[in-house]
Design an enzyme around this catalytic site. Structure first.
Site, mmCIF file in Angstrom:
data_model
loop_
_atom_site.group_PDB
_atom_site.id
_atom_site.type_symbol
_atom_site.label_atom_id
_atom_site.label_comp_id
_atom_site.label_asym_id
_atom_site.label_seq_id
_atom_site.Cartn_x
_atom_site.Cartn_y
_atom_site.Cartn_z
ATOM 1 N N CYS A 52 0.838 -1.217 0.000
ATOM 2 C CA CYS A 52 0.000 0.000 0.000
ATOM 3 C C CYS A 52 0.863 1.252 0.000
ATOM 4 C CB CYS A 52 -0.919 0.021 1.223
ATOM 5 S SG CYS A 52 -2.005 -1.407 1.318
ATOM 6 N N ARG A 133 -7.866 -4.439 -2.952
ATOM 7 C CA ARG A 133 -7.426 -3.286 -3.756
ATOM 8 C C ARG A 133 -8.419 -3.103 -4.899
ATOM 9 N NH1 ARG A 133 -2.451 -2.520 -1.647
ATOM 10 N NH2 ARG A 133 -1.501 -4.430 -0.877
#
Ligand code: BEZ
Length: 224
Positions: A52, A133
């Site tokens: 991330c 995601r």
């Protein structure tokens, strides 16, 4: 007994589900606040995690390029606002690849109760406590136009994210479709299937800017 799952997800062509949320840039009303703009609404599993972090460094570095394409970024995770603020501050101290001290200026949604994540199908079987995601491409009228979902272990491909925006904008502007692996500057496809006559290797038509490989596959030449 099998657990009953409580989730939904918008589909391509649906209006983007609306919500009001607290973000690192203040409260937003979505999608109303973004009328007239393209939006990339994306989720990440958790703040202070490695993949991330590389994604946020990349998003932050590309934000101006997206702005030039009339495209705003909006991030989301189920972390708190305090975690978001602390993580984004930390990211500003980092360097990776060409990305030096990236400053995240786009809003990052706090979604502790997972209200927004559930509306957008971001909580999937992989984890009940973290978003996948997800990437939603929403057009200036607030319609969902493309959806990507990646698992936690796979960082997103930003060339593809940019290509999707450019391809959708091209399709809307010129009324065309884009072939496999299309890149800006390349020929596009004329829908619906053309009627160029009998198949040859390559059929030239009377229209200078059009050629067909067969009656069902006609291209529009991109001006050089
Ligand atoms: C990561 O961003 O590195 C990550 C986040 C959640 C699960 C696995 C990896």
């Amino acid at each position: 007994m099998e657990e009953v799952k409580n989730y939904s997800m918008p589909l391509i062509g649906d209006p983007a589900p609306s919500f009001k949320a607290v973000t690192t840039q203040g409260v937003i009303s979505f999608p109303e606040d973004y009328k007239g703009k393209w939006v990339i609404l994306f989720s990440h599993p958790a703040d202070f995690t490695p993949v991330c972090t590389t994604e946020f460094m990349t998003f932050a570095s590309l934000a101006d390029e997206f702005k030039e394409l009339n495209t705003e970024l909006v991030g989301l995770s189920v972390d708190s606002l305090y975690a978001h603020i602390a993580w984004l501050r930390k990211i500003q101290e980092l360097e990776w690849k060409n990305y030096k001290n990236p400053k995240v200026m786009f809003p990052l949604i706090e979604d502790i109760k997972m209200d927004v994540a559930r509306k957008y199908g971001m909580i999937q079987s992989q984890s009940t406590t973290q978003a996948v995601r997800a990437v939603f491409f929403i057009d200036p009228k607030g319609t969902v136009r493309t959806i990507l979902y990646y698992p936690a272990s796979l960082g997103r491909n930003f060339d593809e994210i940019k290509r999707i925006i450019l391809g959708l904008q091209k399709a809307d502007k010129d009324g065309v479709a884009t072939p496999a692996d299309w890149r800006p500057g390349e020929d596009t496809i004329m829908p619906p299937p053309g009627t160029c006559g009998v198949a040859k290797d390559r059929i030239e038509t009377k229209e200078d800017d059009k050629y067909c490989l067969d009656w069902f596959l006609c291209f529009k030449k991109e001006k050089k």
